[in-house]
Motif scaffolding. Sequence first.
Motif, PDB file in Angstrom:
ATOM      1  N   PRO A 106      41.104  50.811  34.147  1.00 41.80           N
ATOM      2  CA  PRO A 106      41.184  50.125  33.737  1.00 41.80           C
ATOM      3  C   PRO A 106      40.051  48.761  33.580  1.00 41.80           C
ATOM      4  N   GLU A 107      39.323  49.587  33.662  1.00 44.71           N
ATOM      5  CA  GLU A 107      37.991  48.548  32.940  1.00 44.71           C
ATOM      6  C   GLU A 107      37.561  49.307  31.696  1.00 44.71           C
ATOM      7  N   SER A 108      38.573  50.058  30.548  1.00 43.55           N
ATOM      8  CA  SER A 108      38.038  49.315  29.843  1.00 43.55           C
ATOM      9  C   SER A 108      39.022  48.192  28.790  1.00 43.55           C
ATOM     10  N   PHE A 109      39.652  47.489  28.882  1.00 45.24           N
ATOM     11  CA  PHE A 109      40.139  46.014  28.965  1.00 45.24           C
ATOM     12  C   PHE A 109      40.368  44.886  30.177  1.00 45.24           C
ATOM     13  N   SER A 110      40.304  43.420  29.632  1.00 44.67           N
ATOM     14  CA  SER A 110      39.907  42.777  30.778  1.00 44.67           C
ATOM     15  C   SER A 110      41.647  42.180  30.775  1.00 44.67           C
ATOM     16  N   ARG A 111      42.189  42.622  29.343  1.00 46.49           N
ATOM     17  CA  ARG A 111      43.669  42.070  29.764  1.00 46.49           C
ATOM     18  C   ARG A 111      44.137  42.930  28.620  1.00 46.49           C
ATOM     19  N   TYR A 112      45.585  42.929  29.500  1.00 50.19           N
ATOM     20  CA  TYR A 112      47.252  43.754  28.745  1.00 50.19           C
ATOM     21  C   TYR A 112      48.315  43.330  28.667  1.00 50.19           C
ATOM     22  N   ILE A 113      47.876  43.466  26.988  1.00 46.82           N
ATOM     23  CA  ILE A 113      49.521  42.453  26.726  1.00 46.82           C
ATOM     24  C   ILE A 113      49.950  43.449  26.600  1.00 46.82           C
ATOM     25  N   VAL A 114      52.299  43.609  26.433  1.00 41.20           N
ATOM     26  CA  VAL A 114      52.939  44.549  27.195  1.00 41.20           C
ATOM     27  C   VAL A 114      54.118  44.553  26.444  1.00 41.20           C
ATOM     28  N   GLY A 119      41.712  40.687  39.306  1.00 39.97           N
ATOM     29  CA  GLY A 119      41.346  40.170  37.904  1.00 39.97           C
ATOM     30  C   GLY A 119      41.319  40.569  36.742  1.00 39.97           C
ATOM     31  N   LYS A 120      42.386  41.271  36.481  1.00 38.61           N
ATOM     32  CA  LYS A 120      43.061  41.946  35.344  1.00 38.61           C
ATOM     33  C   LYS A 120      44.055  41.205  34.947  1.00 38.61           C
ATOM     34  N   ARG A 121      43.977  40.332  33.117  1.00 41.66           N
ATOM     35  CA  ARG A 121      45.121  39.656  33.331  1.00 41.66           C
ATOM     36  C   ARG A 121      46.790  40.933  32.200  1.00 41.66           C
ATOM     37  N   VAL A 122      47.374  41.117  33.096  1.00 42.24           N
ATOM     38  CA  VAL A 122      48.748  41.174  32.830  1.00 42.24           C
ATOM     39  C   VAL A 122      50.163  41.288  32.077  1.00 42.24           C
ATOM     40  N   ALA A 123      50.552  40.756  30.915  1.00 39.85           N
ATOM     41  CA  ALA A 123      51.873  40.596  30.550  1.00 39.85           C
ATOM     42  C   ALA A 123      52.698  41.628  30.116  1.00 39.85           C
ATOM     43  N   ILE A 124      53.740  41.974  30.920  1.00 41.75           N
ATOM     44  CA  ILE A 124      54.919  42.459  30.488  1.00 41.75           C
ATOM     45  C   ILE A 124      55.918  41.892  29.859  1.00 41.75           C
ATOM     46  N   LEU A 125      56.748  42.451  28.639  1.00 38.45           N
ATOM     47  CA  LEU A 125      57.809  42.028  28.393  1.00 38.45           C
ATOM     48  C   LEU A 125      58.388  41.885  27.839  1.00 38.45           C
ATOM     49  N   VAL A 126      59.781  42.266  27.909  1.00 39.04           N
ATOM     50  CA  VAL A 126      60.856  43.021  27.528  1.00 39.04           C
ATOM     51  C   VAL A 126      62.293  42.465  26.600  1.00 39.04           C
ATOM     52  N   GLY A 127      62.764  42.741  26.095  1.00 46.44           N
ATOM     53  CA  GLY A 127      63.777  42.016  25.788  1.00 46.44           C
ATOM     54  C   GLY A 127      65.386  43.205  26.145  1.00 46.44           C
ATOM     55  N   THR A 128      65.373  42.832  26.647  1.00 43.09           N
ATOM     56  CA  THR A 128      67.247  43.317  27.012  1.00 43.09           C
ATOM     57  C   THR A 128      68.604  43.015  26.446  1.00 43.09           C
ATOM     58  N   LYS A 129      68.269  42.733  25.119  1.00 39.16           N
ATOM     59  CA  LYS A 129      69.368  42.615  24.096  1.00 39.16           C
ATOM     60  C   LYS A 129      70.314  43.808  23.836  1.00 39.16           C
ATOM     61  N   PRO A 130      71.334  43.960  24.701  1.00 42.46           N
ATOM     62  CA  PRO A 130      71.903  45.354  23.882  1.00 42.46           C
ATOM     63  C   PRO A 130      72.041  46.022  23.068  1.00 42.46           C
ATOM     64  N   ARG A 131      72.331  46.909  22.940  1.00 39.69           N
ATOM     65  CA  ARG A 131      72.644  47.865  21.862  1.00 39.69           C
ATOM     66  C   ARG A 131      73.540  47.214  20.844  1.00 39.69           C
ATOM     67  N   ALA A 136      46.510  38.803  37.703  1.00 44.29           N
ATOM     68  CA  ALA A 136      47.333  38.458  37.177  1.00 44.29           C
ATOM     69  C   ALA A 136      48.297  38.121  36.366  1.00 44.29           C
ATOM     70  N   ALA A 137      49.820  39.362  36.760  1.00 40.12           N
ATOM     71  CA  ALA A 137      50.414  39.917  36.385  1.00 40.12           C
ATOM     72  C   ALA A 137      52.037  38.746  36.171  1.00 40.12           C
ATOM     73  N   SER A 138      52.524  39.467  34.747  1.00 36.70           N
ATOM     74  CA  SER A 138      53.359  38.787  35.067  1.00 36.70           C
ATOM     75  C   SER A 138      54.373  39.769  34.201  1.00 36.70           C
ATOM     76  N   TYR A 139      55.738  39.261  34.412  1.00 38.24           N
ATOM     77  CA  TYR A 139      56.962  40.030  34.173  1.00 38.24           C
ATOM     78  C   TYR A 139      58.405  39.490  33.387  1.00 38.24           C
ATOM     79  N   GLU A 140      58.327  38.846  31.982  1.00 39.36           N
ATOM     80  CA  GLU A 140      59.713  38.133  31.790  1.00 39.36           C
ATOM     81  C   GLU A 140      60.295  39.124  30.294  1.00 39.36           C
ATOM     82  N   THR A 141      61.801  38.371  30.558  1.00 42.82           N
ATOM     83  CA  THR A 141      62.596  39.184  30.139  1.00 42.82           C
ATOM     84  C   THR A 141      63.514  38.166  28.958  1.00 42.82           C
TER      85      THR A 141
END
Length: 307
Positions: A193-201, A227-239, A278-283
């Motif tokens: 985890p020390e490799s980066f301070s913020r992760y945008i996924v 202390g890491k900032r992690v943003a997880i973003l997910v698309g939920t539109k059906p195929r 500082a984590a978030s999950y957004e659809t």
Amino acid sequence: MLICLCVTPGVAHVQERPAFAPTRGERLVGETVADHPTAYYRFEEHTLDSADGKRHYRIQIGIPGTPVPAGGHAALYMLDGNAAIDTLTDQDLEWLSRRNPPVLVAIGYDVPTCNDVVSRAYDYTPPVIEHGQALARPVVRGRIGSGADVFLEFIENRIKPLVRARANVNGGEYLWGHSYGGLFALHVLFTRPESFSRYIVGDPSIWWHEGVLMREWEVFDKPRAAGKRVAILVGTKPREGGRPAPSSLPIRTSSGATLDSRSAAREIAAGLLAHTAAASYETFPEQGHGGMVRVSLERALQIAAEP
């Protein structure tokens, strides 16, 4: 606390790919923002080879035209670099220049298309451990994987030193990845985890190899993410046509629970938040998997431009 950001006005929005078009990975990359230096950014291109000579990388470094801040620039490392650069617009660069512009580092492959799908499948996927032993050549969808640790060493030992030599980077290093790139970003977070301070996924492919990433999550010492900032973003539109997406493939946890990729991503975000990340999950119900490339990259630019 849970973080939710709105899409920045003025940043171009995604358009759905026509059904007859080639896949993103197969599409040729034409002229990009890197081919037209402006007052906002100038770009350099470097080529590097993997230690075994099997993978060939194109590293494009965007250096802000604004004065270097006292603490140095932040650096946003973008996986799928060819596609990322192809997605960026002049308006993006102008918007960044009016804020706290980061150095942009596109880690791509030295091919004319948006991706080298064979190299990407190896580089972005984690080791598979069975009965205490790592599988030598795990294959998913006909492609060999499990090279993520080798690739991370390549980033740490070859790419980061190159970037630091070419630009004044002292203000933090951030990682953005989509799909397999999002899988890689989470693997790095859970192992180094020390490799980066913020992760945008963006739309992480947690389903890969029956959800092997979840086994890493289960044994991960969660306080290491503090202390890491992690943003997880997910698309939920059906195929279209009701076709099942890989994200719906079942993932079995050690407790016997069954999840899909979206549920697993939500569980990860909640677990990180509980351990002071500082984590978030957004659809995004209006976006499918492909559309999340642009959406998640927009968010990465916003996060990277924060003071």
